[in-house]
Design an enzyme around this catalytic site. Structure first.
Site, PDB file in Angstrom:
ATOM      1  N   ASN A   1      27.589  40.823 -12.868  1.00  0.00           N
ATOM      2  CA  ASN A   1      26.994  40.739 -11.522  1.00  0.00           C
ATOM      3  C   ASN A   1      27.859  41.355 -10.431  1.00  0.00           C
ATOM      4  OD1 ASN A   1      28.754  38.532 -11.864  1.00  0.00           O
ATOM      5  ND2 ASN A   1      27.738  37.416 -10.238  1.00  0.00           N
TER       6      ASN A   1
ATOM      7  N   GLU B   1      34.996  30.139 -15.498  1.00  0.00           N
ATOM      8  CA  GLU B   1      34.248  30.186 -14.225  1.00  0.00           C
ATOM      9  C   GLU B   1      32.788  30.445 -14.579  1.00  0.00           C
ATOM     10  OE1 GLU B   1      35.251  29.619 -11.240  1.00  0.00           O
ATOM     11  OE2 GLU B   1      37.435  29.678 -11.456  1.00  0.00           O
TER      12      GLU B   1
ATOM     13  N   CYS C   1      26.947  33.876  -8.648  1.00  0.00           N
ATOM     14  CA  CYS C   1      27.034  32.487  -9.119  1.00  0.00           C
ATOM     15  C   CYS C   1      26.949  31.499  -7.962  1.00  0.00           C
ATOM     16  CB  CYS C   1      28.333  32.292  -9.887  1.00  0.00           C
ATOM     17  SG  CYS C   1      29.768  32.774  -8.912  1.00  0.00           S
TER      18      CYS C   1
ATOM     19  N   GLU D   1      40.728  29.318  -9.470  1.00  0.00           N
ATOM     20  CA  GLU D   1      41.416  30.585  -9.213  1.00  0.00           C
ATOM     21  C   GLU D   1      41.771  30.639  -7.731  1.00  0.00           C
ATOM     22  OE1 GLU D   1      39.328  33.432 -12.579  1.00  0.00           O
ATOM     23  OE2 GLU D   1      38.273  33.210 -10.681  1.00  0.00           O
TER      24      GLU D   1
HETATM   25  P1  NAD Z   1      27.592  36.087 -20.245  1.00  0.00           P
HETATM   26  O1  NAD Z   1      28.203  34.793 -20.558  1.00  0.00           O
HETATM   27  O2  NAD Z   1      26.423  36.537 -21.004  1.00  0.00           O
HETATM   28  O3  NAD Z   1      28.666  37.262 -20.383  1.00  0.00           O
HETATM   29  C1  NAD Z   1      29.888  37.264 -19.686  1.00  0.00           C
HETATM   30  C2  NAD Z   1      30.894  38.080 -20.466  1.00  0.00           C
HETATM   31  O4  NAD Z   1      31.148  37.427 -21.696  1.00  0.00           O
HETATM   32  C3  NAD Z   1      30.430  39.489 -20.815  1.00  0.00           C
HETATM   33  O5  NAD Z   1      31.515  40.368 -20.773  1.00  0.00           O
HETATM   34  C4  NAD Z   1      29.942  39.310 -22.253  1.00  0.00           C
HETATM   35  O6  NAD Z   1      29.962  40.498 -23.019  1.00  0.00           O
HETATM   36  C5  NAD Z   1      30.952  38.307 -22.776  1.00  0.00           C
HETATM   37  N1  NAD Z   1      30.505  37.539 -23.934  1.00  0.00           N
HETATM   38  C6  NAD Z   1      29.239  37.223 -24.296  1.00  0.00           C
HETATM   39  N2  NAD Z   1      29.237  36.522 -25.454  1.00  0.00           N
HETATM   40  C7  NAD Z   1      30.532  36.396 -25.831  1.00  0.00           C
HETATM   41  C8  NAD Z   1      31.178  35.774 -26.937  1.00  0.00           C
HETATM   42  N3  NAD Z   1      30.487  35.160 -27.900  1.00  0.00           N
HETATM   43  N4  NAD Z   1      32.535  35.830 -27.003  1.00  0.00           N
HETATM   44  C9  NAD Z   1      33.250  36.450 -26.042  1.00  0.00           C
HETATM   45  N5  NAD Z   1      32.688  37.058 -24.981  1.00  0.00           N
HETATM   46  C10 NAD Z   1      31.346  37.037 -24.856  1.00  0.00           C
HETATM   47  O7  NAD Z   1      27.299  36.064 -18.671  1.00  0.00           O
HETATM   48  P2  NAD Z   1      26.603  37.193 -17.804  1.00  0.00           P
HETATM   49  O8  NAD Z   1      25.135  37.139 -18.083  1.00  0.00           O
HETATM   50  O9  NAD Z   1      27.336  38.481 -17.967  1.00  0.00           O
HETATM   51  O10 NAD Z   1      26.910  36.687 -16.332  1.00  0.00           O
HETATM   52  C11 NAD Z   1      26.103  35.809 -15.644  1.00  0.00           C
HETATM   53  C12 NAD Z   1      26.714  34.417 -15.655  1.00  0.00           C
HETATM   54  O11 NAD Z   1      28.020  34.474 -15.081  1.00  0.00           O
HETATM   55  C13 NAD Z   1      25.944  33.437 -14.796  1.00  0.00           C
HETATM   56  O12 NAD Z   1      25.870  32.207 -15.462  1.00  0.00           O
HETATM   57  C14 NAD Z   1      26.806  33.325 -13.549  1.00  0.00           C
HETATM   58  O13 NAD Z   1      26.639  32.140 -12.809  1.00  0.00           O
HETATM   59  C15 NAD Z   1      28.167  33.427 -14.129  1.00  0.00           C
HETATM   60  N6  NAD Z   1      29.143  33.794 -13.101  1.00  0.00           N
HETATM   61  C16 NAD Z   1      30.052  32.859 -12.677  1.00  0.00           C
HETATM   62  C17 NAD Z   1      30.961  33.177 -11.685  1.00  0.00           C
HETATM   63  C18 NAD Z   1      31.992  32.183 -11.201  1.00  0.00           C
HETATM   64  O14 NAD Z   1      32.963  32.616 -10.583  1.00  0.00           O
HETATM   65  N7  NAD Z   1      31.834  30.901 -11.436  1.00  0.00           N
HETATM   66  C19 NAD Z   1      30.948  34.454 -11.120  1.00  0.00           C
HETATM   67  C20 NAD Z   1      29.997  35.376 -11.572  1.00  0.00           C
HETATM   68  C21 NAD Z   1      29.105  35.041 -12.575  1.00  0.00           C
END
Ligand code: NAD
Length: 487
Positions: A155, A253, A287, A468
């Site tokens: 995102n 996060e 998020c 963080e």
């Molecule tokens: P996601 O969990 O699908 O992917 C995040 C990252 O993890 C990507 O690089 C992905 O390739 C990797 N990943 C996926 N499966 C994995 C596995 N089995 N092992 C290791 N790595 C793996 O999330 P997304 O769809 O990319 O992002 C959206 C989510 O992120 C939403 O839930 C959003 O709220 C959250 N988010 C949180 C924050 C925060 O600071 N709290 C900030 C931005 C986004």
């Protein structure tokens, strides 16, 4: 493969060199739905090479003084800043967000992340106590952990990646970062600047590919003692399972289901435009975006009318349109998922006041297969509905009335997440009282998304583990030791 030549092809960055991969994943331009880029589909082999490089670079990098590392971070910030326009254009094309947002938020914040940690690393002190009755002096020492594994989402691609890389290397770690396979381009562009900035080979390694393949290889590697992850809650669960046998240090996060609580004494002139922005900025793909808006009954009708009118002014357009407030969603699958929530709400008897299925979106022919969606406002929906419980992560927000302060606090806290909340009221006593009772890592009152990077950022409950920020990131990316000297 026919047509492959015209596509932008990324390479992994390991030990200071770009390295091709044996297989690639297609990456789409969300504003057209066309493949425009190929991302390495890395796995165990690439992680082994990156671990070797990061291991070899660690003794030299960790032995440098904080001042020396700080200078490198400052140079990298300057180089990123010089490439701001190119990076903003690339981020917009890769992610679907407007160029304006990438130019004014994503890339400037990525630059700031390096400048911020370049400065904050110079100002940490350690603890010291004396026990005179036994002639002892005790003090703490902090040392970098080793090889940091950094995993970031799609995102805010460069913004969130640099929010991890900067504190990790400032503290003397070497890193292996894995950006989202959906948005890898700006990370690859940053790699081109590392050598000129003076980052030694092996200090920053970037390995591209999918979560299940290269992400899991990184998380499972026994020589990577620390994982900093930003992404979804189900992925965090998997990462926690894979890390458990190695007792890895984890920072998670995760998502949110963030409430806005609007009391009858709120300044609606400020509250309404800010709440439209907090609901729909970056296509609702932040998020911290608001997705449950609780409005006190006495102003509910007035609020709803004005909020829907303001939402209709929030323009969806092609990402290069300077007048657009919102671009395309990240992927076809995500667009379908977000739409399915609106469909479910309608089937449950909720009312869709504007956006999806109510208004029509007009796009140039070239963009009609892009992943665009209108900002959507739902009302007459129950707290138990999945639209009120689950993270949608798109341009959809629910507006519902409440009677009393006690009641709204209980309803705001009734979801599994606890990331961010906003409270709108001109009663100072009330905002302090409500902020204290909300189960939320961040509470903004009468504003949204004003960040003080020194202070802790992160969520409670299913929104994550750890925080963080200047001190928090430093503590996470270092190990502390207590030393006792008898004299
Ligand atoms: P996601 O969990 O699908 O992917 C995040 C990252 O993890 C990507 O690089 C992905 O390739 C990797 N990943 C996926 N499966 C994995 C596995 N089995 N092992 C290791 N790595 C793996 O999330 P997304 O769809 O990319 O992002 C959206 C989510 O992120 C939403 O839930 C959003 O709220 C959250 N988010 C949180 C924050 C925060 O600071 N709290 C900030 C931005 C986004």
């Amino acid at each position: 493969m026919a047509g492959t030549k015209a596509l932008l092809t990324l390479e992994n960055f390991i030990n200071g060199k770009f390295v091709p991969c044996s297989s690639y994943i297609d990456s789409y331009d969300p504003s057209t739905g066309e493949v425009y880029c190929r991302v390495p589909d890395s796995g165990n082999e690439e992680i082994e090479a990156a671990v070797e490089a990061a291991r070899a670079a660690f003794p030299g990098w960790s032995a440098r003084s904080p001042q020396e590392r700080s200078q490198v971070l400052h140079r990298l910030a300057d180089l990123l800043e010089k490439s701001l326009e190119d990076l903003a254009q690339a981020e917009s094309r890769d992610q679907g967000k407007t160029v304006t947002l990438a130019r004014t938020m994503d890339i400037p914040r990525s630059v700031q992340n390096f400048r911020f940690f370049a400065s904050s690393i110079l100002h940490h002190t350690s603890e010291c106590t004396h026990m005179d009755h036994v002639d002892c002096l005790h003090y703490t020492l902090r040392a970098p952990v080793g090889i940091a594994g950094l995993i970031s989402p799609w995102n805010l691609p460069l913004y969130l990646l640099t929010w991890k890389v900067a504190p990790a290397i400032a503290a003397g770690n070497t890193v292996i970062a894995k950006p989202s396979e959906l948005t890898s381009v700006t990370a690859w562009m940053m790699c081109k600047l590392l050598e000129t900035a003076g980052v030694p080979p092996g200090v920053v390694n970037i390995v591209f590919g999918t979560g299940p393949k290269v992400g899991e290889a990184l998380v499972s590697h026994p020589e990577v003692p620390l994982i900093s992850f930003t992404g979804s809650q189900p992925t965090a669960e998997r990462i926690a399972q894979l890390s458990a046998p190695h007792c890895k240090k984890l920072s998670l996060e995760l998502g949110g289901k963030n409430p806005a609580i609007i009391f009858e004494d709120a300044n609606l002139e400020e509250c309404i435009p800010t709440t439209v922005r907090s609901s729909f900025a970056n296509q609702g793909e932040i998020c911290l975006c608001t997705s449950r808006i609780f409005v006190q009954k006495s102003i509910y009708s007035e609020f709803l009318k004005k909020f829907v009118a303001a939402t209709r002014m929030w323009k969806v357009g092609i990402p290069s349109d300077p007048s657009a407030n919102m671009g395309a969603l990240i992927s076809k699958a995500h667009l379908e998922k977000v739409r399915s929530y609106v469909k479910k709400a309608r089937a449950e008897g909720a009312r869709i006041l504007c956006g999806e299925g109510v208004d029509t979106l007009s796009l140039p022919p070239k963009n009609q297969a892009g992943y665009f969606m209108l900002p959507t406002v739902i009302t007459d929906i129950k707290d138990e509905s999945c639209c009120m419980k689950e993270e949608i992560f798109g341009p959809v927000t629910c507006v519902i009335p409440f009677d009393s302060e006690e009641e709204v606090i209980q309803r705001a806290n009734s979801v599994k997440y606890g990331l961010a909340a906003t409270v709108w009221s001109s009663n100072v006593g009330r905002v302090h009282r409500v902020a204290k009772k909300l189960q939320s890592g961040l509470v903004w009152t009468n504003c949204w998304l004003i960040r003080e990077l020194n202070l802790p950022f992160g969520g409670m409950k299913s929104s994550g583990i750890g925080r963080e920020g200047a001190k928090d990131s430093y503590e996470f990316f270092t190990e502390v030791k207590t030393i006792t000297i008898k004299h």
